[in-house]
Design an enzyme around this catalytic site. Structure first.
Site, mmCIF file in Angstrom:
data_model
loop_
_atom_site.group_PDB
_atom_site.id
_atom_site.type_symbol
_atom_site.label_atom_id
_atom_site.label_comp_id
_atom_site.label_asym_id
_atom_site.label_seq_id
_atom_site.Cartn_x
_atom_site.Cartn_y
_atom_site.Cartn_z
ATOM 1 N N CYS A 165 7.468 -3.765 -0.115
ATOM 2 C CA CYS A 165 6.070 -3.028 0.176
ATOM 3 C C CYS A 165 5.292 -2.554 -1.193
ATOM 4 C CB CYS A 165 6.110 -2.092 1.359
ATOM 5 S SG CYS A 165 6.628 -2.928 2.844
ATOM 6 N N HIS A 305 0.196 5.631 0.778
ATOM 7 C CA HIS A 305 1.119 4.743 1.595
ATOM 8 C C HIS A 305 0.681 4.894 2.713
ATOM 9 C CE1 HIS A 305 4.078 1.537 1.752
ATOM 10 N NE2 HIS A 305 4.460 2.297 2.891
ATOM 11 N N GLU A 316 6.283 11.246 1.882
ATOM 12 C CA GLU A 316 4.862 11.171 0.884
ATOM 13 C C GLU A 316 4.480 12.596 0.766
ATOM 14 O OE1 GLU A 316 1.605 7.963 0.205
ATOM 15 O OE2 GLU A 316 2.384 8.224 2.189
ATOM 16 N N LYS A 337 -4.369 2.148 5.593
ATOM 17 C CA LYS A 337 -3.574 1.313 6.550
ATOM 18 C C LYS A 337 -3.865 1.710 7.977
ATOM 19 C CE LYS A 337 0.661 0.885 3.896
ATOM 20 N NZ LYS A 337 0.242 1.515 2.851
ATOM 21 N N HIS A 342 -0.547 -2.586 7.964
ATOM 22 C CA HIS A 342 0.233 -2.623 6.750
ATOM 23 C C HIS A 342 0.947 -4.155 6.484
ATOM 24 C CE1 HIS A 342 3.528 -1.832 3.937
ATOM 25 N NE2 HIS A 342 4.204 -1.060 4.467
ATOM 26 N N PHE A 401 11.025 -0.599 1.743
ATOM 27 C CA PHE A 401 12.468 -0.685 2.137
ATOM 28 C C PHE A 401 13.188 -1.124 1.057
ATOM 29 C CE2 PHE A 401 11.451 -1.885 6.996
ATOM 30 C CZ PHE A 401 11.251 -0.555 7.209
#
Length: 413
Positions: A165, A305, A316, A337, A342, A401
């Protein structure tokens, strides 16, 4: 490094203008999945692109040859090339590079073709006679960069960056480095992904990372909200034309923003888990700001994010406080998002498009659906409505990830 061209294919509309109109209106493009029958899945919500490849200018042969992700990238690249005003026919093609990021490549076509050659999974020994002639292109991620390079006539270095990502940020970081090191004068860089397919939905269902708010798809993506229960899968692409600022100025180009700093880190901790203290993301932010030669107090907007998972949003928030100090509480933060979902490897580039446009227009996109903030997420997340504010420096961050953490700094030229 100057951004002189932007092209976007995103949920809510094809093209940069449609994308920006969606973000500034605070509307969401999340809905019940229509790409396939998702009735058997835990999460049946996604942010799909209303994309007609013929209307977008692709030929029948291009449509047949290219996976949906490649189609997105080529259409976005063509918009960026036109937007840049560069005459590529008059340039040395060997000095134009291509860098495309993607997390899952041609997943949509690979899954479709496996179903064909295995007769919907009935046969262990697949029958290659039923495979399309372009199956190899679907298997090899490099085909994404090749298609964009062909569209631009670019004969310089070409690469695909796949770091989950954070691919969209990391691809642009690599693109800027190619110019700095002298390997290219111009780079067509960005990212693309089209992951809305049964196999991808099943993977995220298995680890319960996506939302189960199927009864209210328009409000399912809720970053930083107390009631959030996972992210909404998306798709799309953003591609840019990058060149040295001096060269862009010399030809009188419009410069949206400069890429002033970039850094990436890994947490070496867990495939999907995050440390709650946000140390690795904070370190990426620190190094990116150092490269930009900026103090944390220079940050006017943090493009988060903001995936909408409980651990990411808290991680975050902690990283912002750790890296920006008290200035974190004075810095507007938002997650697009909440509106476009996403899109895995593509989202980092799509968020850079939003960041550059925030500088260009002096408007900070909102975090949609944020009605009840999580007490552990106590920053200014620009809830519900866009905010007019002059923005000279944007910090955009990504988390993926595998423990990948990336940060990029854009500044007003």
């Amino acid at each position: 490094m100057a951004i002189t061209g932007i092209g976007v294919v995103a949920p809510g509309g094809v093209g940069t203008k449609a994308f920006w109109a969606l973000l500034t209106s605070g509307r969401t493009a999340t809905r019940t999945i229509t790409a396939f029958d998702a009735g058997a899945f835990r999460s049946r919500v996604a942010a799909e692109c209303d994309f007609d490849p013929v209307a977008a200018g692709l030929t029948q042969q291009e449509i047949r040859r290219m996976d949906r992700a490649a189609q997105f990238a080529v259409v976005a690249a063509r918009e960026a090339l036109t937007d840049s005003g560069l005459d590529f026919d008059a340039r040395d093609p060997g000095r134009t590079a291509t860098v495309i990021g993607s997390a899952v490549g041609a997943t949509t076509s690979l899954e479709r073709e496996y179903a064909v050659v295995s007769d919907a999974g009935r046969h262990w020994h697949v029958d290659p006679r039923y495979a399309v002639p372009h199956l190899y292109d679907y298997l090899v991620p490099s085909s994404l960069a090749a298609e964009v390079a062909w569209a631009a006539g670019a004969e310089g270095p070409a690469a695909v960056v796949s770091t989950g990502c954070t691919s969209g940020l990391d691809a642009l970081g690599h693109a800027a480095d190619l110019i700095r090191e002298g390997s290219a004068d111009v780079v067509i860089g960005g990212a693309t992904d089209a992951p809305i397919s049964p196999i991808t939905v099943a993977c995220f269902d298995a680890i319960k990372a996506t939302t189960a708010r199927n009864d209210d798809p328009e409000h399912a993506s809720r970053p930083f909200d107390r009631s959030r229960d996972g992210f909404v899968l998306g798709e799309g692409s953003a591609v840019f034309v990058l060149e040295e600022l001096s060269a862009a100025r010399a030809r009188g180009a419009r410069v949206y923003a400069e890429i002033a700093g970039f850094a990436g880190r890994a947490n070496a901790f867990h495939m999907t888990g995050l440390r709650p203290d946000g140390v690795e993301m904070a370190e990426a932010i620190r190094v990116a700001l150092d490269e930009a030669r900026l103090d944390p107090t220079a940050v006017d907007y943090l493009n988060a994010h903001g995936s909408g998972t409980k651990q990411n949003d808290r991680h975050e928030t902690a990283a912002a406080k750790l890296s920006l100090g008290a200035h974190a509480y004075r810095t507007p933060v938002s997650s697009i998002k909440s509106m476009v979902g996403h899109s895995l490897g593509a989202i980092g580039s799509i968020e850079i498009a939003a960041s550059a446009l925030a500088i260009e227009h002096g408007v900070i996109p909102p975090t949609a659906n944020l009605h009840e903030p999580d007490p552990e997420c106590d920053l200014d997340y620009v809830p519900l409505h866009a905010r007019e504010q002059r923005t000279d420096t944007v910090l955009s961050v990504g988390s993926g990830f595998g423990g990948f953490q990336s940060a990029m700094v854009l500044v007003r030229p």
